[in-house]
Design a protein around this motif. Structure first.
Motif, short mmCIF file in Angstrom:
data_model
loop_
_atom_site.label_atom_id
_atom_site.label_comp_id
_atom_site.label_asym_id
_atom_site.label_seq_id
_atom_site.Cartn_x
_atom_site.Cartn_y
_atom_site.Cartn_z
N SER A 23 0.83 -1.21 0.00
CA SER A 23 0.00 0.00 0.00
C SER A 23 0.86 1.26 0.00
O SER A 23 2.07 1.22 0.16
CB SER A 23 -0.93 0.00 1.21
N TRP A 24 0.19 2.37 -0.11
CA TRP A 24 0.86 3.68 -0.07
C TRP A 24 1.55 3.87 1.28
O TRP A 24 1.04 3.43 2.32
CB TRP A 24 -0.13 4.80 -0.27
N PRO A 25 2.65 4.59 1.29
CA PRO A 25 3.41 4.75 2.55
C PRO A 25 2.77 5.72 3.54
O PRO A 25 3.23 5.80 4.68
CB PRO A 25 4.76 5.28 2.07
N GLN A 49 1.79 0.06 5.18
CA GLN A 49 2.85 -0.48 4.34
C GLN A 49 3.89 -1.22 5.18
O GLN A 49 4.35 -2.31 4.82
CB GLN A 49 3.52 0.63 3.54
N ALA A 50 4.26 -0.65 6.33
CA ALA A 50 5.24 -1.31 7.21
C ALA A 50 4.69 -2.64 7.73
O ALA A 50 5.42 -3.63 7.82
CB ALA A 50 5.63 -0.39 8.37
N GLU A 51 3.41 -2.68 8.08
CA GLU A 51 2.80 -3.93 8.54
C GLU A 51 2.78 -4.97 7.42
O GLU A 51 3.07 -6.15 7.64
CB GLU A 51 1.38 -3.67 9.04
N GLN A 52 2.44 -4.53 6.21
CA GLN A 52 2.43 -5.44 5.07
C GLN A 52 3.84 -5.97 4.80
O GLN A 52 4.02 -7.16 4.53
CB GLN A 52 1.89 -4.74 3.83
N ALA A 53 4.83 -5.10 4.86
CA ALA A 53 6.21 -5.52 4.63
C ALA A 53 6.65 -6.53 5.68
O ALA A 53 7.35 -7.51 5.37
CB ALA A 53 7.15 -4.32 4.61
N ARG A 54 6.25 -6.33 6.93
CA ARG A 54 6.58 -7.28 8.00
C ARG A 54 5.96 -8.66 7.70
O ARG A 54 6.61 -9.69 7.85
CB ARG A 54 6.12 -6.74 9.34
N ASN A 105 5.52 0.78 -3.76
CA ASN A 105 5.16 2.14 -3.36
C ASN A 105 6.19 2.75 -2.43
O ASN A 105 5.85 3.44 -1.47
CB ASN A 105 3.76 2.16 -2.72
N GLY A 106 7.44 2.48 -2.72
CA GLY A 106 8.52 3.04 -1.91
C GLY A 106 9.85 2.93 -2.64
O GLY A 106 10.10 1.94 -3.32
N ALA A 107 10.65 3.95 -2.51
CA ALA A 107 11.99 3.95 -3.12
C ALA A 107 12.91 3.04 -2.33
O ALA A 107 12.67 2.76 -1.15
CB ALA A 107 12.54 5.38 -3.16
N PRO A 108 14.00 2.55 -2.95
CA PRO A 108 14.90 1.63 -2.25
C PRO A 108 15.55 2.23 -1.01
O PRO A 108 15.99 1.50 -0.14
CB PRO A 108 15.94 1.26 -3.30
N TRP A 109 15.59 3.54 -0.89
CA TRP A 109 16.20 4.17 0.27
C TRP A 109 15.19 4.41 1.40
O TRP A 109 15.56 4.86 2.47
CB TRP A 109 16.88 5.48 -0.11
N SER A 110 13.92 4.08 1.19
CA SER A 110 12.92 4.26 2.26
C SER A 110 13.20 3.27 3.39
O SER A 110 13.78 2.20 3.20
CB SER A 110 11.50 4.05 1.72
N LEU A 167 9.75 8.12 -10.18
CA LEU A 167 10.30 7.53 -8.96
C LEU A 167 10.48 6.02 -9.11
O LEU A 167 9.65 5.36 -9.74
CB LEU A 167 9.35 7.80 -7.79
N PRO A 168 11.51 5.46 -8.50
CA PRO A 168 11.73 4.01 -8.54
C PRO A 168 10.96 3.31 -7.41
O PRO A 168 11.53 2.96 -6.38
CB PRO A 168 13.24 3.87 -8.36
N ILE A 169 9.65 3.10 -7.61
CA ILE A 169 8.84 2.47 -6.57
C ILE A 169 8.44 1.04 -6.92
O ILE A 169 7.85 0.35 -6.10
CB ILE A 169 7.60 3.31 -6.22
N ASP A 170 8.75 0.62 -8.14
CA ASP A 170 8.55 -0.77 -8.55
C ASP A 170 9.93 -1.42 -8.54
O ASP A 170 10.91 -0.81 -8.96
CB ASP A 170 7.94 -0.82 -9.96
N HIS A 171 9.99 -2.66 -8.06
CA HIS A 171 11.31 -3.27 -7.87
C HIS A 171 11.33 -4.73 -8.29
O HIS A 171 10.31 -5.42 -8.23
CB HIS A 171 11.73 -3.21 -6.39
N ILE A 172 12.51 -5.17 -8.68
CA ILE A 172 12.83 -6.59 -8.82
C ILE A 172 14.06 -6.80 -7.95
O ILE A 172 15.09 -6.16 -8.15
CB ILE A 172 13.12 -7.00 -10.28
#
Length: 170
Positions: A60-62, A76-81, A101-106, A138-143
């Motif tokens: 989700s959105w940050p 988003q933090a809960e989903q990532a956990r 929905n987040g840059a690699p430095w988030s 922005l780089p919010i999609d990742h592989i």
């Protein structure tokens, strides 16, 4: 793509789908322990016979908060956990991709990468918004990969009608 996994028929809110030219040896799609995020995952035999696991998800959105007063962790933090716990149960050779929905430095991305051993090998692929010009995307999609799965290149693909550009990983 003759092989696919998704959960759209079971859950209309499921947006994740994984397509492959190679047969799956294992697959799953749905919520992680009845919570978000939804994932679609599949294991395929790699070129050397070593199993590779592919997972696609969407966080989700940050800015969304799960509590009324706004002091708790973001959704988003809960989903990532939840995602971290699911990824720790998968094999060592993993490819994780999706809209984070987040840059690699988030902070959320840094925690996810640190706890799972996943990395994008320093590649940035500005993918959102698709209608934006390169320096404004922005780089919010990742592989991200770990183990015997690795990236040698990552770039945004052509506009296909979404608000995000697809990613092309090599």
């Amino acid at each position: 793509y003759p092989y696919s996994i998704d959960c759209q028929e079971r859950n209309p809110r499921c947006e994740e789908m994984l397509l492959s030219k190679h047969p799956f040896t294992k697959s799953f799609s749905g919520h992680i322990n009845k919570a978000l995020p939804v994932i679609a995952s599949a294991e395929v035999a790699g070129p050397d016979g070593v199993p590779l696991t592919f997972v696609v998800t969407h966080l989700s959105w940050p800015i969304l908060r799960s509590d009324i007063d706004g002091d708790g962790p973001t959704v988003q933090a809960e989903q990532a956990r939840n995602l971290v716990h699911a990824l720790q149960k998968l094999g060592p050779n993993l490819v994780l991709m999706g809209d984070f929905n987040g840059a690699p430095w988030s902070g959320v991305q840094q925690d996810l990468r640190r706890q799972t051993g996943l990395d994008s090998a320093g590649f940035l692929a500005p993918s959102w918004p698709a209608w934006g010009v390169d320096p404004m995307r922005l780089p919010i999609d990742h592989i991200m990969t770990r183990g015997k799965a690795s990236l040698t290149a990552l770039r945004p693909g052509p506009d296909v009608g979404s608000d995000h550009l697809p990613l092309e990983g090599i």
